[in-house]
Design a protein around this motif. Structure first.
Motif, short mmCIF file in Angstrom:
data_model
loop_
_atom_site.label_atom_id
_atom_site.label_comp_id
_atom_site.label_asym_id
_atom_site.label_seq_id
_atom_site.Cartn_x
_atom_site.Cartn_y
_atom_site.Cartn_z
N GLN A 409 0.81 -1.22 0.00
CA GLN A 409 0.00 0.00 0.00
C GLN A 409 0.84 1.27 0.00
N GLY A 410 2.16 1.12 -0.06
CA GLY A 410 2.99 2.29 -0.24
C GLY A 410 3.76 2.74 0.97
N ARG A 411 4.03 1.85 1.92
CA ARG A 411 4.76 2.23 3.12
C ARG A 411 6.14 1.57 3.13
N GLY A 412 6.92 1.95 4.15
CA GLY A 412 8.28 1.45 4.25
C GLY A 412 8.44 0.43 5.37
N LEU A 413 9.29 -0.56 5.14
CA LEU A 413 9.62 -1.57 6.14
C LEU A 413 11.13 -1.71 6.21
N PHE A 414 11.67 -1.58 7.42
CA PHE A 414 13.11 -1.70 7.65
C PHE A 414 13.32 -2.98 8.43
N PHE A 415 13.99 -3.99 7.80
CA PHE A 415 14.18 -5.29 8.42
C PHE A 415 15.63 -5.45 8.87
N VAL A 416 15.81 -5.70 10.18
CA VAL A 416 17.14 -5.89 10.76
C VAL A 416 17.20 -7.31 11.33
N PRO A 417 18.12 -8.17 10.86
CA PRO A 417 18.14 -9.57 11.30
C PRO A 417 18.67 -9.73 12.72
N SER A 418 18.36 -10.89 13.30
CA SER A 418 18.86 -11.27 14.63
C SER A 418 19.95 -12.31 14.48
N GLU A 419 20.90 -12.28 15.39
CA GLU A 419 21.95 -13.30 15.37
C GLU A 419 21.41 -14.68 15.68
N LYS A 420 20.20 -14.74 16.28
CA LYS A 420 19.59 -16.03 16.62
C LYS A 420 18.51 -16.44 15.62
N GLY A 421 18.33 -15.65 14.61
CA GLY A 421 17.29 -15.95 13.63
C GLY A 421 17.66 -17.08 12.70
N SER A 422 16.64 -17.68 12.11
CA SER A 422 16.82 -18.77 11.15
C SER A 422 16.86 -18.19 9.74
N MET A 423 17.94 -18.45 9.01
CA MET A 423 18.05 -17.93 7.65
C MET A 423 16.95 -18.49 6.75
N SER A 424 16.55 -19.74 6.94
CA SER A 424 15.49 -20.31 6.10
C SER A 424 14.17 -19.60 6.36
N GLU A 425 13.88 -19.27 7.63
CA GLU A 425 12.66 -18.54 7.95
C GLU A 425 12.72 -17.12 7.40
N TYR A 426 13.87 -16.50 7.54
CA TYR A 426 14.03 -15.15 6.99
C TYR A 426 13.81 -15.16 5.47
N ASN A 427 14.40 -16.16 4.79
CA ASN A 427 14.29 -16.21 3.34
C ASN A 427 12.84 -16.45 2.89
N ARG A 428 12.11 -17.24 3.67
CA ARG A 428 10.69 -17.44 3.35
C ARG A 428 9.93 -16.12 3.46
N PHE A 429 10.29 -15.31 4.45
CA PHE A 429 9.67 -14.00 4.64
C PHE A 429 10.05 -13.06 3.49
N LEU A 430 11.33 -12.99 3.14
CA LEU A 430 11.79 -12.08 2.10
C LEU A 430 11.25 -12.47 0.72
N SER A 431 11.01 -13.77 0.52
CA SER A 431 10.52 -14.21 -0.78
C SER A 431 9.15 -13.62 -1.10
N GLN A 432 8.39 -13.26 -0.07
CA GLN A 432 7.07 -12.67 -0.31
C GLN A 432 7.17 -11.26 -0.87
N PHE A 433 8.36 -10.65 -0.74
CA PHE A 433 8.60 -9.31 -1.28
C PHE A 433 9.49 -9.34 -2.52
#
Length: 711
Positions: A409-433
């Motif tokens: 809808q035209g807004r901004g999202l700033f995503f900062v990763p965590s050292e404990k985060g799962s790269m596979s979960e992050y990639n699933r999230f980023l793939s939607q964008f």
């Protein structure tokens, strides 16, 4: 009788084949001496006469058969007058005309204005049709004022009122309308004409958008090309902002692109920028053939609100595309929500919150709120211009869906990763964008061993412009040391801009446009385990500018509607009162409220370039309305190219070129192609009859009679 494909008469050369075979097989009888010759000489004369007659008869049938087949391929037809006299047409005839009335039809060649040539051709088609014919005239640009079947007198009056328009072009939609109206006339014969200058971009738009669900019901179309070759034309191609950070008193760069679409150089033109009626500067513009230039202006907003501007080009023959409108939204404040993740033991500390707190307390344009991932449902996301997702270990599925809508809808999202985060979960999230993926890591979090550093920053960097004063091209800044970061890959075919990179030339923060908004993806966090950035003087201004960048998702030209498309926008606001005005004229759109906000729709076929003002309750939006830049390219296709281009999409009856024709020549040409009834099938039947006769004669015709044999 006339022909749709007369060039195929060249195939008549094939009639030489049976003639050649005839002469090859023609042999004279050999003379043999015999004592008593009277009886045999008489028998020989009779046999030769019969044999020659048979041969010449078979030769004639073969030649005529081939000639009939070639004539059928040339597609003979009877004009309406003759077909009417012969009773050939069944029912009333309906003739439909699609007439190009776009800006390119303003061109003038030796035969006069293109539009006048098109109207002359259409007039002759109408006047030379049968007395009981009915007509449908559909323009390619702007609104269809009539759209009904008309009698001759009404059709001629409607035709005279057609003029070139700088409005949206709808070639595919109008051809579909034309075919549908013809199909809705049961028991009536119909044919369609498309009269245009065969502009390549116009035909390409048609080819890309035209489809017919029932090709068998489609009526044939005759394309009539008017106008000479393309003429020189220069235009304002685009207007964009070079700066993403907008605010009162902050200079913003406006980049205007000017392009010469012709094959000749263009000199002595002038480009100026006008903001709220005040001229901001001017350039002299000289362009070589096919060249484009980007010219920069600087604007300093004096107050918050929407600034209406336009780039104006002076010079050249055709001026319909010499203005391009844009709007700059200067915010009074921006609302940012920081979504942190304290971890299960609530021990994780936010390194972005102190910066946001300082920003809010110093009266800047950013108003920040903070929350934890557990309490995210206590906040209405639509109230914020940007979200900062700081170091989440996981992102719930429900929140992922909401974030996708938020950015769309035209807004901004700033995503900062965590050292404990799962790269596979992050990639699933980023793939939607469509925002790339993490592919590995460098270094170890918390080991404090240097693996890279920030790439040196140059003067004018998008995040640090005007923050530091320097007389050199490279800023003398002690660049932060990096201990750990994630390696990042942009997917093939996706766009993205690296705002900061490491000295290993790997991305640290990458911007991706998605929908009408933007996601800023980080490959590292801001805690000391990632780098020593948080203790450097660079930290506060860099993070502040990143936040401003994330909320500055509106750019000049982003909120733009291009003519030739229906207006269909989703707004996060759900207003009870919606008003729209284009150039002062009130518009009543169709609105629908839903879970994603307010959807506003309008056909927009009658719109012209200008500013569209929208008021949703107390919130105001200004959207620039501009012509499709493809209208500025006057390049035309040749007759052969046009035929190849269109026959893939249409049932093409033929392509006629009337370039440079006088009115009398146009009258003659239209008389030749005024569609009555095709009779090629009749010639196929005649050809088959000749072939059958040839077979019968070759089997049954005897050179001797029974009486001859008995004698």
């Amino acid at each position: 009788m006339s022909f749709l494909n007369p060039i195929l008469f060249a195939a008549l050369a094939a009639v030489a084949i049976p003639v050649i075979i005839h002469f090859i097989n023609f042999r004279k009888p050999r003379k043999i001496a015999f004592s008593t010759l009277a009886f045999f000489q008489e028998l020989q004369k009779s046999t030769i006469r019969r044999l020659n007659l048979k041969r010449y008869l078979l030769l004639a049938l073969r030649v005529l058969g081939i000639a009939m087949l070639v004539t059928a391929l040339a597609r003979p037809f009877l004009p309406p007058q003759i077909s009417g006299w012969l009773g050939a047409s069944s029912g009333q005839q309906v003739i439909a005309l699609l007439i190009d009335n776009g800006p390119s039809m303003m061109q003038i060649d030796e035969a006069g204005p293109y539009m006048d040539q098109a109207k002359t051709a259409a007039r002759e088609v109408i006047e030379q049709s049968s007395d009981d014919a009915r007509f449908l005239i559909v323009p390619s640009h702007g609104e269809v004022e009539s759209g009904r079947i008309m009698r001759r007198a009404e059709a001629l009056r409607y035709l005279e009122d057609l003029e070139p328009l700088n409005k949206g072009g709808y070639p595919a939609e109008r051809m579909r309308l034309l075919q549908e109206r013809l199909a809705d006339q049961p028991g009536q014969s119909g044919h369609a004409y498309w009269i245009s200058d065969a502009r390549k971009t116009h035909l390409q738009k048609f080819k890309d958008n035209y489809n017919n669900d029932d090709p068998e019901s489609e009526h044939s179309v005759t394309f009539i090309r008017v106008g000479d070759d393309s003429f020189q034309n220069i235009s304002v191609a685009s207007v964009e902002l070079t700066d993403h950070v907008l605010g009162e008193g902050i200079p913003v760069g406006v980049a205007v692109t000017v392009k010469n679409f012709g094959d000749q150089p263009a000199y002595n033109s002038y480009l100026s920028l006008e903001i709220d009626g005040e001229r901001m500067g001017q350039y002299d513009v000289d362009l070589e053939a096919g060249q484009e230039k980007e010219l920069l202006f600087e604007v300093i907003p004096e107050s918050p609100g929407t600034i209406g501007g336009k780039a104006i080009l002076e010079g050249g023959t055709y001026t319909f595309d010499h203005k391009r409108y844009f709007s700059i939204d200067v915010p009074e404040s921006r609302n940012v929500l920081l979504i942190g993740d304290e971890g299960e033991d609530r021990s994780r500390r936010s390194y972005l919150k102190p910066v946001l707190d300082a920003v809010s307390e110093t009266g800047t344009r950013v108003k920040a709120e903070t929350t934890d991932m557990r309490n995210i449902r206590d906040h209405e996301l639509d109230n914020f211009d940007a979200l900062i997702l700081e170091s989440p270990e996981q992102i719930p599925d429900y929140l992922q869906a909401e974030l996708v809508q938020f950015v769309q809808q035209g807004r901004g999202l700033f995503f900062v990763p965590s050292e404990k985060g799962s790269m596979s979960e992050y990639n699933r999230f980023l793939s939607q964008f469509d925002a790339g993926s993490y592919s590995g890591m460098r270094g170890t979090y918390g080991r404090f061993e240097e693996v890279a550093s920030f790439q040196p920053l140059s003067e004018g960097h998008i995040l640090l412009d005007d923050v530091f004063q320097s007389d050199e091209d490279e800023l003398r800044i002690d660049m932060p040391t990096i201990y750990h970061y994630l390696r990042y890959d942009r997917d093939a075919g996706t766009s993205g801009t690296s705002l900061l990179r490491s000295n290993l030339d790997e991305p640290l923060f990458v911007e991706h446009r998605f929908g009408d908004g933007m996601i800023l993806v980080g490959t590292m966090g801001f805690s000391p385990g990632w780098s020593n950035l948080s203790i450097k003087p660079l930290y506060a201004p860099l993070v502040y500018r990143m936040i401003l960048y994330a909320v500055a998702w509106e750019q000049g030209g982003v909120r733009e509607h291009t003519l030739g498309r229906s207006f269909d926008r989703q707004f996060a606001d759900i207003g009870t009162s919606v008003t729209m005005k284009l150039n002062g004229d009130e518009i009543r759109p169709e609105t629908a409220s839903g879970g994603q906000g307010l959807r506003v729709r309008y056909p927009a076929v009658e719109w012209s370039p200008g500013w569209l003002e929208m008021n949703l309750d107390e919130k105001k939006y200004v959207i620039a309305v501009n012509q499709d830049i493809s209208e500025s390219d006057f390049t035309s296709l040749s007759i052969t190219e046009t035929e190849e281009f269109l026959e893939e999409s249409l049932s093409l009856a033929g392509v006629l070129d009337i370039t440079g024709y006088s009115e009398s020549e146009i009258r003659t040409a239209m008389a030749d192609i005024s569609f009555g009834r095709e009779i090629w099938s009749l010639f196929i039947i005649i050809a088959l009859a000749f072939m059958i006769a040839e077979c019968i004669i070759s089997k049954t015709y005897k050179t001797e009679t029974g009486a001859d044999k008995q004698a």
